[in-house]
Write a protein that holds these residues in place. Structure first.
Motif, short mmCIF file in Angstrom:
data_model
loop_
_atom_site.label_atom_id
_atom_site.label_comp_id
_atom_site.label_asym_id
_atom_site.label_seq_id
_atom_site.Cartn_x
_atom_site.Cartn_y
_atom_site.Cartn_z
N THR A 1 0.65 -1.07 0.08
CA THR A 1 -0.12 -0.13 -0.09
C THR A 1 0.70 1.36 0.03
OG1 THR A 1 -0.04 -0.20 2.39
CG2 THR A 1 -1.77 -1.02 1.77
N SER A 2 0.59 2.42 -0.02
CA SER A 2 1.01 3.90 -0.31
C SER A 2 -0.14 4.75 0.36
CB SER A 2 1.21 4.17 -1.55
OG SER A 2 0.51 4.99 -2.52
N PHE A 3 0.45 5.65 1.25
CA PHE A 3 -0.23 6.45 2.00
C PHE A 3 0.39 8.13 1.91
CE2 PHE A 3 -1.18 9.18 6.25
CZ PHE A 3 -2.19 9.12 5.90
N ILE A 4 -0.17 9.08 0.98
CA ILE A 4 0.92 10.20 1.27
C ILE A 4 -0.18 11.35 1.73
CG2 ILE A 4 1.97 9.61 -0.55
CD1 ILE A 4 -0.02 10.57 -2.67
N VAL A 5 -0.23 12.35 1.71
CA VAL A 5 -0.82 13.63 2.37
C VAL A 5 -0.52 14.72 1.07
CG1 VAL A 5 -1.44 15.66 4.00
CG2 VAL A 5 -1.07 12.88 4.67
N ASN A 6 -1.28 15.43 1.10
CA ASN A 6 -1.00 16.59 -0.79
C ASN A 6 -1.25 18.35 0.11
OD1 ASN A 6 -3.42 17.49 -0.52
ND2 ASN A 6 -3.91 16.95 -2.66
N GLN A 7 -0.72 18.48 -0.36
CA GLN A 7 -0.45 20.38 -0.01
C GLN A 7 -1.83 21.11 0.41
OE1 GLN A 7 0.99 22.57 -2.55
NE2 GLN A 7 -0.45 22.56 -3.85
N ASP B 1 -1.61 -2.03 7.02
CA ASP B 1 -1.95 -0.45 7.04
C ASP B 1 -2.83 0.03 6.98
OD1 ASP B 1 1.01 -1.70 6.45
OD2 ASP B 1 0.25 -2.26 4.73
N LEU B 2 -3.86 -0.67 6.25
CA LEU B 2 -5.40 0.07 6.68
C LEU B 2 -5.68 0.84 7.31
CD1 LEU B 2 -7.26 1.59 5.22
CD2 LEU B 2 -8.92 -0.40 4.43
N ARG B 3 -5.63 0.34 9.16
CA ARG B 3 -5.30 0.35 9.87
C ARG B 3 -4.53 1.80 10.57
NH1 ARG B 3 -4.17 -0.06 15.33
NH2 ARG B 3 -1.75 -1.36 14.71
N THR B 4 -3.47 1.34 10.70
CA THR B 4 -2.71 2.44 10.73
C THR B 4 -3.14 4.06 10.01
OG1 THR B 4 -1.21 1.03 10.98
CG2 THR B 4 -0.22 2.84 10.35
N ILE C 1 -5.54 5.61 12.17
CA ILE C 1 -5.40 6.53 12.71
C ILE C 1 -4.70 7.23 12.35
CG2 ILE C 1 -3.63 5.97 14.98
CD1 ILE C 1 -3.99 2.66 14.49
N GLN C 2 -3.28 7.51 11.69
CA GLN C 2 -2.95 8.67 11.28
C GLN C 2 -3.92 9.63 10.58
OE1 GLN C 2 0.27 6.47 9.29
NE2 GLN C 2 0.64 7.87 9.03
N VAL C 3 -4.48 9.69 10.09
CA VAL C 3 -5.96 10.49 9.62
C VAL C 3 -6.52 10.60 10.81
CG1 VAL C 3 -7.96 11.09 8.25
CG2 VAL C 3 -5.81 9.27 6.84
N TYR D 1 -15.57 -0.01 10.39
CA TYR D 1 -16.50 0.17 10.92
C TYR D 1 -15.34 1.55 11.52
CZ TYR D 1 -19.28 2.25 14.52
OH TYR D 1 -20.50 2.81 15.71
N ASP D 2 -14.49 2.02 11.66
CA ASP D 2 -13.10 2.44 12.28
C ASP D 2 -13.65 3.29 11.10
OD1 ASP D 2 -12.46 1.86 14.92
OD2 ASP D 2 -11.11 0.79 14.41
N LEU D 3 -13.12 3.39 9.53
CA LEU D 3 -13.37 3.64 8.23
C LEU D 3 -14.74 5.05 8.11
CD1 LEU D 3 -12.18 4.97 5.81
CD2 LEU D 3 -13.10 3.06 4.90
N LEU D 4 -15.98 3.46 8.73
CA LEU D 4 -16.92 4.78 8.61
C LEU D 4 -17.76 5.07 8.96
CD1 LEU D 4 -20.31 4.16 7.06
CD2 LEU D 4 -20.77 2.87 9.55
#
Length: 255
Positions: free
Chosen positions: A4-10, A34-37, A40-42, A91-94
């Motif tokens: 997976t990848s995870f990035i945050v834009n400006q 990876d999705l769970r982590t 948490i970050q978001v 459920y955490d995503l929801l």
């Protein structure tokens, strides 16, 4: 190699991408973690205003659980442990207190449809297809997808998707409200990000207030308990000979 990848834009848009095109972006235990982590970050970051989930390539958004991994699970107990783990992640995503969007760059099948419906919005490539095909394998949705679908679509449309297990075109899915917007496949992610721009312009406090109002509704309806019952039902069906025979037949057909 990362799956997976995870990035945050400006602009504060976080993008989580499934990077398993050779497996049609299927979910295994590594992808789950990876999705769970990422969630948490978001949730923890005030810099992130919105989460987008998508897949690598043009063929698949996500094909659900990786059958080569999960078909090794034979008993109700084994199945429940896996289903409950992913169900709680969804459920955490929801209930993530920020806007979420699934960008369907290709087919969303089975558990892939469950991931997408757990997001607030679904944007799709014109060539994408989607379907809750679990019934064709002798099981129900097992990550909470049916319970969530019934919250977001009209009852007859939700049941039609679940009963038939058919693949819907992007336009068919848009007509029943599963998809909110269909784009051409050319520069798909760029179009989707531009489309989300109107949301990202809103104050962080406004976005979270609206999402928290929806979360309160689901909490009052005890949606969590409904999802738990769905997971238990799928685990029971998972153990049956019917399910294992159908998965064997499906995998033999592919090989």
């Amino acid at each position: 190699m990362s799956k997976t990848s995870f990035i945050v834009n400006q602009d504060g848009l976080a993008i989580f991408t499934f990077l398993r095109p050779e497996r049609r972006n299927a979910i295994d235990y590594d992808v789950m973690e990876d999705l769970r982590t990422a969630l948490i970050q978001v949730k923890a970051s005030s810099r992130i205003k919105m989460l987008m989930i998508t897949g690598e390539g043009e063929k698949a958004f996500c094909s659900g659980g990786d059958l080569e991994v999960f078909h090794k699970l034979k008993t109700e107990k084994e199945a429940y442990e896996m289903l409950n783990k992913m169900g709680m992640i969804l459920y955490d995503l929801l209930t993530l207190p920020k806007p979420t969007v699934a960008l369907l760059n290709g087919a969303a099948v089975g558990g892939g449809c469950e991931v997408a419906i757990a997001c607030d919005l679904r944007l799709a490539s014109e060539y994408s297809k989607m379907g809750f095909v679990q019934g064709n394998l002798g099981i129900t949705t097992g990550w909470g997808g049916a319970s969530i679908l019934m919250e977001k679509l009209l009852p007859q449309d939700a049941l039609f998707m679940l009963y038939t297990g058919k693949l819907f075109t992007a336009e068919e899915a848009r007509q029943i409200g599963y998809v909110q917007k269909v784009f051409s496949s050319h520069h798909l992610q760029e179009q989707a990000i531009n489309h989300c721009g109107e949301i990202l312009k809103k104050p962080y406090s406004v976005l979270t207030a609206y999402k928290e109002a929806m979360i309160r509704k689901w909490t009052s309806q005890n949606l969590f308990a409904q999802i738990q019952e769905e997971i238990k039902q799928c685990a029971k069906l998972w153990e049956t000979d019917e399910h294992h025979k159908r998965v064997d037949s499906f995998m033999n057909r592919k090989s």
